[in-house]
Design a protein around this motif. Structure first.
Motif, PDB file in Angstrom:
ATOM      1  N   ARG A 199       0.836  -1.201   0.000  1.00 34.60           N
ATOM      2  CA  ARG A 199       0.000   0.000   0.000  1.00 34.60           C
ATOM      3  C   ARG A 199       0.872   1.254   0.000  1.00 34.60           C
ATOM      4  O   ARG A 199       2.011   1.239   0.466  1.00 34.60           O
ATOM      5  CB  ARG A 199      -0.964   0.003   1.178  1.00 34.60           C
ATOM      6  N   TYR A 200       0.306   2.304  -0.585  1.00 33.58           N
ATOM      7  CA  TYR A 200       0.918   3.633  -0.484  1.00 33.58           C
ATOM      8  C   TYR A 200       0.071   4.418   0.494  1.00 33.58           C
ATOM      9  O   TYR A 200      -1.052   4.786   0.155  1.00 33.58           O
ATOM     10  CB  TYR A 200       0.910   4.344  -1.840  1.00 33.58           C
ATOM     11  N   GLY A 201       0.567   4.650   1.676  1.00 29.21           N
ATOM     12  CA  GLY A 201      -0.248   5.315   2.695  1.00 29.21           C
ATOM     13  C   GLY A 201      -1.483   4.481   2.971  1.00 29.21           C
ATOM     14  O   GLY A 201      -1.381   3.334   3.374  1.00 29.21           O
ATOM     15  N   GLU A 202      -2.652   5.070   2.715  1.00 28.61           N
ATOM     16  CA  GLU A 202      -3.905   4.354   2.963  1.00 28.61           C
ATOM     17  C   GLU A 202      -4.336   3.554   1.742  1.00 28.61           C
ATOM     18  O   GLU A 202      -5.218   2.704   1.823  1.00 28.61           O
ATOM     19  CB  GLU A 202      -5.023   5.366   3.309  1.00 28.61           C
ATOM     20  N   ASN A 203      -3.723   3.865   0.609  1.00 28.30           N
ATOM     21  CA  ASN A 203      -4.152   3.279  -0.654  1.00 28.30           C
ATOM     22  C   ASN A 203      -3.562   1.874  -0.837  1.00 28.30           C
ATOM     23  O   ASN A 203      -2.381   1.714  -1.117  1.00 28.30           O
ATOM     24  CB  ASN A 203      -3.712   4.213  -1.791  1.00 28.30           C
ATOM     25  N   VAL A 204      -4.421   0.858  -0.678  1.00 29.82           N
ATOM     26  CA  VAL A 204      -3.946  -0.513  -0.834  1.00 29.82           C
ATOM     27  C   VAL A 204      -3.886  -0.855  -2.317  1.00 29.82           C
ATOM     28  O   VAL A 204      -4.875  -0.740  -3.038  1.00 29.82           O
ATOM     29  CB  VAL A 204      -4.881  -1.501  -0.105  1.00 29.82           C
ATOM     30  N   VAL A 205      -2.715  -1.231  -2.790  1.00 31.97           N
ATOM     31  CA  VAL A 205      -2.537  -1.474  -4.224  1.00 31.97           C
ATOM     32  C   VAL A 205      -2.499  -2.972  -4.535  1.00 31.97           C
ATOM     33  O   VAL A 205      -3.040  -3.413  -5.550  1.00 31.97           O
ATOM     34  CB  VAL A 205      -1.245  -0.781  -4.720  1.00 31.97           C
ATOM     35  N   LEU A 206      -1.860  -3.771  -3.685  1.00 26.38           N
ATOM     36  CA  LEU A 206      -1.873  -5.222  -3.857  1.00 26.38           C
ATOM     37  C   LEU A 206      -2.388  -5.850  -2.571  1.00 26.38           C
ATOM     38  O   LEU A 206      -1.868  -5.590  -1.493  1.00 26.38           O
ATOM     39  CB  LEU A 206      -0.465  -5.747  -4.181  1.00 26.38           C
ATOM     40  N   GLY A 227      -4.964  -6.002 -17.148  1.00 28.47           N
ATOM     41  CA  GLY A 227      -5.889  -5.376 -16.211  1.00 28.47           C
ATOM     42  C   GLY A 227      -5.984  -3.895 -16.487  1.00 28.47           C
ATOM     43  O   GLY A 227      -5.114  -3.327 -17.145  1.00 28.47           O
ATOM     44  N   PRO A 228      -7.043  -3.270 -15.964  1.00 31.11           N
ATOM     45  CA  PRO A 228      -7.247  -1.845 -16.240  1.00 31.11           C
ATOM     46  C   PRO A 228      -6.118  -0.987 -15.671  1.00 31.11           C
ATOM     47  O   PRO A 228      -5.431  -1.394 -14.737  1.00 31.11           O
ATOM     48  CB  PRO A 228      -8.577  -1.531 -15.551  1.00 31.11           C
ATOM     49  N   SER A 229      -5.995   0.170 -16.233  1.00 33.27           N
ATOM     50  CA  SER A 229      -4.970   1.110 -15.795  1.00 33.27           C
ATOM     51  C   SER A 229      -5.139   1.432 -14.313  1.00 33.27           C
ATOM     52  O   SER A 229      -6.248   1.656 -13.847  1.00 33.27           O
ATOM     53  CB  SER A 229      -5.087   2.371 -16.640  1.00 33.27           C
ATOM     54  N   GLY A 230      -4.050   1.422 -13.575  1.00 31.32           N
ATOM     55  CA  GLY A 230      -4.102   1.751 -12.152  1.00 31.32           C
ATOM     56  C   GLY A 230      -4.443   0.588 -11.255  1.00 31.32           C
ATOM     57  O   GLY A 230      -4.585   0.768 -10.045  1.00 31.32           O
ATOM     58  N   CYS A 231      -4.545  -0.627 -11.807  1.00 33.68           N
ATOM     59  CA  CYS A 231      -4.956  -1.769 -10.979  1.00 33.68           C
ATOM     60  C   CYS A 231      -3.780  -2.360 -10.213  1.00 33.68           C
ATOM     61  O   CYS A 231      -3.966  -3.240  -9.380  1.00 33.68           O
ATOM     62  CB  CYS A 231      -5.629  -2.837 -11.827  1.00 33.68           C
ATOM     63  N   GLY A 232      -2.573  -1.907 -10.497  1.00 30.22           N
ATOM     64  CA  GLY A 232      -1.434  -2.398  -9.714  1.00 30.22           C
ATOM     65  C   GLY A 232      -0.452  -3.265 -10.483  1.00 30.22           C
ATOM     66  O   GLY A 232       0.400  -3.915  -9.884  1.00 30.22           O
ATOM     67  N   LYS A 233      -0.545  -3.281 -11.811  1.00 29.47           N
ATOM     68  CA  LYS A 233       0.338  -4.147 -12.604  1.00 29.47           C
ATOM     69  C   LYS A 233       1.804  -3.736 -12.466  1.00 29.47           C
ATOM     70  O   LYS A 233       2.675  -4.581 -12.215  1.00 29.47           O
ATOM     71  CB  LYS A 233      -0.070  -4.108 -14.096  1.00 29.47           C
ATOM     72  N   SER A 234       2.066  -2.448 -12.643  1.00 25.12           N
ATOM     73  CA  SER A 234       3.458  -1.992 -12.520  1.00 25.12           C
ATOM     74  C   SER A 234       3.962  -2.222 -11.107  1.00 25.12           C
ATOM     75  O   SER A 234       5.097  -2.672 -10.902  1.00 25.12           O
ATOM     76  CB  SER A 234       3.562  -0.500 -12.844  1.00 25.12           C
ATOM     77  N   THR A 235       3.124  -1.930 -10.146  1.00 23.15           N
ATOM     78  CA  THR A 235       3.514  -2.127  -8.750  1.00 23.15           C
ATOM     79  C   THR A 235       3.870  -3.588  -8.502  1.00 23.15           C
ATOM     80  O   THR A 235       4.860  -3.885  -7.834  1.00 23.15           O
ATOM     81  CB  THR A 235       2.370  -1.690  -7.817  1.00 23.15           C
ATOM     82  N   LEU A 236       3.076  -4.481  -9.073  1.00 20.56           N
ATOM     83  CA  LEU A 236       3.351  -5.914  -8.919  1.00 20.56           C
ATOM     84  C   LEU A 236       4.761  -6.249  -9.412  1.00 20.56           C
ATOM     85  O   LEU A 236       5.550  -6.889  -8.722  1.00 20.56           O
ATOM     86  CB  LEU A 236       2.291  -6.712  -9.698  1.00 20.56           C
TER      87      LEU A 236
HETATM   88  N1  LIG Z   1       4.833   6.074  -6.022  1.00 17.66           N
HETATM   89  C1  LIG Z   1       3.518   5.995  -5.765  1.00 17.66           C
HETATM   90  N2  LIG Z   1       2.985   6.677  -4.719  1.00 17.66           N
HETATM   91  C2  LIG Z   1       1.678   6.609  -4.444  1.00 17.66           C
HETATM   92  N3  LIG Z   1       0.788   5.880  -5.139  1.00 17.66           N
HETATM   93  C3  LIG Z   1       1.246   5.185  -6.198  1.00 17.66           C
HETATM   94  C4  LIG Z   1       2.622   5.208  -6.557  1.00 17.66           C
HETATM   95  N4  LIG Z   1       2.799   4.413  -7.648  1.00 17.66           N
HETATM   96  C5  LIG Z   1       1.577   3.926  -7.940  1.00 17.66           C
HETATM   97  N5  LIG Z   1       0.640   4.376  -7.077  1.00 17.66           N
HETATM   98  C6  LIG Z   1      -0.782   4.020  -7.085  1.00 17.66           C
HETATM   99  O1  LIG Z   1      -0.877   2.620  -7.103  1.00 17.66           O
HETATM  100  C7  LIG Z   1      -1.928   2.191  -7.933  1.00 17.66           C
HETATM  101  C8  LIG Z   1      -1.416   1.200  -8.948  1.00 17.66           C
HETATM  102  O2  LIG Z   1      -0.506   1.820  -9.809  1.00 17.66           O
HETATM  103  P1  LIG Z   1       0.261   1.003 -10.938  1.00 17.66           P
HETATM  104  O3  LIG Z   1       0.844  -0.213 -10.344  1.00 17.66           O
HETATM  105  O4  LIG Z   1       1.165   1.939 -11.608  1.00 17.66           O
HETATM  106  O5  LIG Z   1      -0.931   0.600 -11.903  1.00 17.66           O
HETATM  107  P2  LIG Z   1      -0.878   0.016 -13.375  1.00 17.66           P
HETATM  108  O6  LIG Z   1       0.537  -0.248 -13.730  1.00 17.66           O
HETATM  109  O7  LIG Z   1      -1.718  -1.195 -13.311  1.00 17.66           O
HETATM  110  O8  LIG Z   1      -1.501   1.046 -14.256  1.00 17.66           O
HETATM  111  C9  LIG Z   1      -2.517   3.442  -8.549  1.00 17.66           C
HETATM  112  O9  LIG Z   1      -3.676   3.776  -7.829  1.00 17.66           O
HETATM  113  C10 LIG Z   1      -1.469   4.496  -8.343  1.00 17.66           C
HETATM  114  O10 LIG Z   1      -2.064   5.739  -8.157  1.00 17.66           O
END
Ligand SMILES: Nc1ncnc2c1ncn2[C@@H]1O[C@H](COP(=O)(O)OP(=O)(O)O)[C@@H](O)[C@H]1O
Ligand SMILES: [Mg+2]
Lengths: 224, 246
Positions: free
Chosen positions: B14-21, B38-47
C-alpha cells in the motif's frame, strides 16, 4: 590616445599595478569558486536527502544568502565579527569567506536542482541491473548531474568574478580600485583617464569572463 | 513443485492508505511466460516492481529460486541481477553509448572480463539488429530501437526471469512489432517472463498463462489463453476485454 587617457596606463608601473589588481580579483574568485563547488556538491546531495530538518536548515541558509546583499555580508564579516569576537581577519580571508558562503549556497541549490531533474527511472533501472546505491550514484546519477551542472555553475563563476569588485569596500586593492587610484593620481595631467581606464578594466573583465561563458555554451551543446 | 522459479506469497502493498496489492499469490515456473493484464491503475506496474524490490512491501514475501528478495537484504544486488526488467519509458543511460549501456552491469556490477562480455553484447545486439549502432547514443535511436537495446541490457546479467512492463506502450504503432518480435523470439528460446501488456493479440500469442488483475487482486487466471481471450470466465474480465473492441 591623449584624449582617451589611455596613455596614463603606460606611465610608470601603472599597467602592472592594474594587472596585479586583476590578479587579486581572480585569486579571490578562484579560491571561493573551488571551495563553493566542493561544499555545494555536499550541500546539494544532502538537500536531496531524507532529513526534513537538514533540508529546512539549508533552505533557510539559502534564503538568507539571497536576501542579504554581498556587501552587507562583507561588512558583517570584516568589520562586525572582528570587533565582536576580537579576532583578526584579513580582508582577503573575509572576502573568500563571504564569497564561499554565498557560492556554496547557490551551488548547493544548483546541485540539488540538477540531481532532482534526473528522472527517477534512471535510478530505478540502474537498481534493477543490480547496482548498489554507490554504483547508482557513481555511474548514473552523478555523471548526469555534472553534465547539467557545468553550464549553470559557470554562470555562477562569472557572476562571482564580477562581484569581487566589492572587496574594495573593505580596503582591498583589486583591479577596479587600482584603476580609481591611477585616475585620481593623474586627475590634473589627464582628465580623461577615467574613460580610458574604466574601458580597459571592462576589457579585462571581458577577457576573463567571455572564454568561461563560451566554454559553458560549448559544453551545453556537447552534452545536450 | 520443483520447477517453481518465482513465488509471491500473500504480498501486500500500500501507499499510505491506498492498498494497491491485496494478499496476492502468484507463481511463475521456469520457462513459463505469464502475462498480466488489467485496467490502468490496478497495480500491474507495482506488482512487477515488488518482484525486484524496487518497492518495499508491507506484508508477504517474494521468493526467487526459494530465496527471499528483500529491499533491505545484503544480497539484493545479486538477486536483482537474476531478475531482468524493462520499463515502459526509455530508461537507457543517456550519457553512455549503446555498447556502454549494455556493458555497464556485466563489467561494473558482475566484474566480468571485457572481451568476453563485449562479445556477448555484440552477439545480442546483432540478434536484435542493432550491432551497427553500438557507438551511437540513445538519443540517436528510435523508440523501438531503444526498447530493443533495453531488452539486451537486461539480458546481459543472465537473468533467470524477465519482467516487461508495457514495453511498447510509449511507442509509435509502427515500432511495436519490431519490439514484440524480439520478445516472441525470447519466449521461443525458453525464457521465463512476467509480462504486463495492453497488446491483447500479443498476449494471446505469447502467454502460457494469463492473469487478470483488478483492484490489486487476481480476479481470474487461465492456463488456456485462447479460451480466456475468447470467453473469460468472470464478468469483470469480460467487461475489461470488451473495452478493447471498437
Ligand atoms: N509512487 C507511488 N505513490 C503513491 N501511489 C502510487 C505510486 N505508484 C503507484 N501508485 C498508485 O498505485 C496504484 C497502482 O498503480 P500502478 O501499479 O502503476 O498501476 P498500473 O501499472 O496497473 O496502471 C494506482 O492507484 C497508483 O495511483
Ligand atoms: Mg503501469
Amino acid at each position: 590616445m591623449q584624449s582617451l587617457g589611455i596613455d596614463v596606463l603606460f606611465k610608470g608601473r601603472n599597467l602592472l599595478r592594474l594587472l596585479g589588481g586583476l590578479w587579486v580579483a581572480v585569486r579571490i574568485s578562484l579560491i571561493s569558486v573551488a571551495l563553493s563547488i566542493v561544499l555545494g556538491l555536499l550541500i546539494g546531495v544532502l538537500m536531496t536527502g531524507k532529513s526534513p530538518v537538514l533540508r529546512g536548515v539549508f533552505r533557510l541558509y539559502l534564503e538568507t544568502v539571497r536576501i542579504l546583499p554581498q556587501m552587507v555580508l562583507l561588512f558583517i564579516v570584516y568589520f562586525g565579527t572582528t570587533r565582536l569576537f576580537g579576532w583578526n581577519l584579513s580582508a582577503e580571508v573575509s572576502a573568500v569567506f563571504v564569497f564561499t558562503f554565498w557560492g556554496a549556497a547557490e551551488m548547493g541549490d544548483l546541485v540539488r536542482g540538477a540531481i532532482l531533474s534526473i528522472p527517477s527511472i534512471q535510478r530505478e533501472s540502474a537498481q534493477a541491473l543490480g547496482m548498489t546505491p554507490r554504483q547508482v550514484y557513481g555511474y548514473v546519477i552523478l555523471p548526469q548531474t555534472v553534465r547539467r551542472l557545468i553550464p549553470l555553475s559557470i554562470n555562477l563563476i562569472t557572476r562571482m568574478i564580477k562581484t569581487t569588485s566589492l572587496v574594495m569596500m573593505i580596503g582591498m586593492v583589486e583591479v577596479l580600485k587600482v584603476a580609481q587610484q591611477i585616475i585620481e593620481a593623474n586627475r590634473r595631467t589627464s582628465p580623461n583617464a577615467a574613460f580610458g581606464l574604466f574601458a580597459v578594466v571592462f576589457l579585462l573583465y571581458f577577457a576573463i569572463c567571455w572564454p568561461i561563458s563560451r566554454l559553458a555554451g560549448y559544453l551545453e551543446k556537447r552534452w545536450a | 513443485m520443483a520447477d517453481i522459479l518465482l513465488e509471491l506469497r500473500h504480498v501486500h502493498k500500500r501507499y499510505g492508505e491506498n492498498v494497491v496489492l491485496r494478499d496476492l499469490d502468484l507463481t511463475v515456473r521456469r520457462g513459463e511466460v505469464v502475462v498480466v493484464i488489467g485496467p490502468s491503475g490496478c497495480g500491474k506496474s507495482t506488482l512487477l516492481r515488488c518482484v525486484n524490490a524496487l518497492e518495499d512491501i508491507q506484508g508477504g514475501e517474494v521468493l526467487l529460486d526459494g530465496q527471499p528478495v528483500r529491499q533491505e537484504a545484503k544480497n539484493i544486488s545479486q538477486m536483482r541481477q537474476k531478475i531482468g526488467m524493462v520499463f515502459q519509458s526509455y530508461d537507457l543511460f543517456p550519457h553512455k553509448t549503446i555498447l556502454e549501456n549494455v556493458l555497464l552491469a556485466p563489467l561494473k556490477v558482475q566484474k566480468r572480463q571485457r572481451p568476453e562480455a563485449e562479445a556477448e553484447a555484440l552477439a545480442l545486439l546483432e540478434r536484435v539488429g542493432l550491432a551497427d549502432r553500438r557507438d551511437d547514443y540513445p538519443r540517436q535511436l528510435s523508440g523501438g530501437q531503444k526498447q530493443r537495446v533495453a531488452i539486451v541490457r537486461a539480458l546481459m546479467t543472465h537473468p533467470e526471469i524477465l519482467l516487461l512492463d508495457e514495453i511498447t506502450a510509449a511507442l509509435d504503432p509502427e515500432m511495436v512489432h519490431e519490439v514484440l518480435e524480439v520478445v516472441l523470439d525470447l519466449a521461443k528460446n525458453g525464457s521465463t517472463m512476467l509480462i504486463v501488456t495492453h497488446e491483447m493479440a500479443f498476449a494471446r500469442a505469447i502467454a502460457h498463462r494469463v492473469v487478470f488483475l483488478e483492484n490489486g487482486e487476481i480476479v481470474e487466471e487461465s492456463r488456456d489463453p485462447k479460451a480466456f481471450f475468447t470467453r473469460p470466465a468472470t464478468e469483470r474480465a469480460q467487461r475489461f476485454l470488451r473495452t478493447f473492441e471498437y
